[in-house]
Scaffold this active site. Structure first.
Site, mmCIF file in Angstrom:
data_model
loop_
_atom_site.group_PDB
_atom_site.id
_atom_site.type_symbol
_atom_site.label_atom_id
_atom_site.label_comp_id
_atom_site.label_asym_id
_atom_site.label_seq_id
_atom_site.Cartn_x
_atom_site.Cartn_y
_atom_site.Cartn_z
ATOM 1 N N HIS A 26 61.730 44.147 60.051
ATOM 2 C CA HIS A 26 62.274 43.284 59.002
ATOM 3 C C HIS A 26 63.788 43.433 58.873
ATOM 4 O O HIS A 26 64.365 44.479 59.213
ATOM 5 C CB HIS A 26 61.603 43.589 57.673
ATOM 6 C CG HIS A 26 60.182 43.116 57.607
ATOM 7 N ND1 HIS A 26 59.452 43.050 56.438
ATOM 8 C CD2 HIS A 26 59.348 42.656 58.574
ATOM 9 C CE1 HIS A 26 58.244 42.586 56.684
ATOM 10 N NE2 HIS A 26 58.157 42.340 57.984
ATOM 11 N N GLU B 179 65.637 43.776 56.195
ATOM 12 C CA GLU B 179 66.037 44.851 55.286
ATOM 13 C C GLU B 179 65.962 46.206 55.978
ATOM 14 O O GLU B 179 66.825 47.066 55.763
ATOM 15 C CB GLU B 179 65.137 44.858 54.043
ATOM 16 C CG GLU B 179 65.117 43.529 53.296
ATOM 17 C CD GLU B 179 63.946 42.643 53.698
ATOM 18 O OE1 GLU B 179 63.292 42.103 52.799
ATOM 19 O OE2 GLU B 179 63.692 42.517 54.921
ATOM 20 N N CYS C 190 59.422 42.665 51.033
ATOM 21 C CA CYS C 190 58.001 43.002 50.995
ATOM 22 C C CYS C 190 57.852 44.420 50.441
ATOM 23 O O CYS C 190 58.844 45.117 50.214
ATOM 24 C CB CYS C 190 57.388 42.895 52.391
ATOM 25 S SG CYS C 190 57.918 44.216 53.512
ATOM 26 N N CYS D 38 59.379 47.254 52.749
ATOM 27 C CA CYS D 38 60.845 47.274 52.666
ATOM 28 C C CYS D 38 61.301 47.785 51.304
ATOM 29 O O CYS D 38 62.292 48.511 51.197
ATOM 30 C CB CYS D 38 61.405 45.878 52.917
ATOM 31 S SG CYS D 38 61.289 45.339 54.633
#
Length: 229
Positions: free
Chosen positions: A105, A107, A130, A133
């Site tokens: 991801h 992040e 999410c 993260c």
């Protein structure tokens, strides 16, 4: 009028003062700081090779950008525009079964690149993080998260709030979407392709096992409710 004597004649001169209408000065508009950083996050997202959704993240500490990140496969692994999306192949809805994915991801990448510099800073992301993260953001010491778009998994938002991270949604005018990568532009090494197929098959098996376990748990819960237990 002004008179000027010339012998017995008086010469009259007229003075005209013409005032031109000045255009109204428009007020100077400067983009707010949050909007500035979020738009940079959208530009970062244009580097993503995800076939589903291009995400970008920016970490700012002390009004200085310390790192950026976008979603895509780990270093050394071909991108999904070459190998396809396992989540699409299994028809997994967005926000569910995030362990069945080869990508990292945005992040996560931003936090990895920032290292200790993320502590005390703010993370700007094109979407709300999410839950996975969110937990990384909390442990990295990030104090604030600003995002623009929602995400089906709301657990990440709740985790951030519960852990004392300030979370703000910033409304932006819809930015130009990143161009989705085209599939199959390059040829992969046959051995690498074989390894990728084996990995994707393992993910399919994991997904099937998890689905069967979930179905079994649902049946047990139904029986318990039927018994009133």
């Amino acid at each position: 009028m002004a008179g000027l004597a010339a012998g017995n004649k008086v010469i009259i001169r007229r003075r005209f003062c013409v005032t031109a209408a000045m255009p109204e000065k428009k007020p100077f508009v400067r983009a707010p700081r949050d909007e500035y950083y979020l738009r940079i996050a959208y530009d970062v997202a244009a580097r993503s090779t995800c076939l589903r959704r291009q995400i970008g993240a920016v970490i700012v500490t002390g009004d200085v950008i310390v790192s950026t990140g976008y979603n895509g496969n780990p270093r050394g692994m071909p991108h999904c525009d070459l190998i396809g999306c396992i989540r699409d192949e299994l028809n997994i809805p967005s926000g569910e079964r995030m362990e069945i994915c080869t990508g990292v991801h945005a992040e996560m990448n931003a936090l990895v690149f920032a290292g200790p510099a993320a502590r005390g800073g703010a993370l700007y992301c094109t979407i709300v993080p999410c839950n996975t993260c969110a937990k990384m953001i909390v442990n990295a010491g990030v104090k604030r998260v600003a995002y623009s778009e929602g995400y089906p998994d709301v657990m990440g938002f709740e985790t951030l709030k519960q852990c004392g991270v300030q979370v703000d949604r910033i409304a932006l005018k819809k930015s130009k979407a990143a161009t989705k990568p085209e599939h199959g532009k390059e040829k992969l090494d046959p051995k690498l392709l074989k390894d990728i197929r084996r990995m994707k098959e393992e993910l399919r098996e994991k997904f099937a096992a998890a689905s069967a376990l979930e179905m079994k748990a649902t049946q047990i819960m139904k029986r318990k409710r039927a018994r009133g237990g």
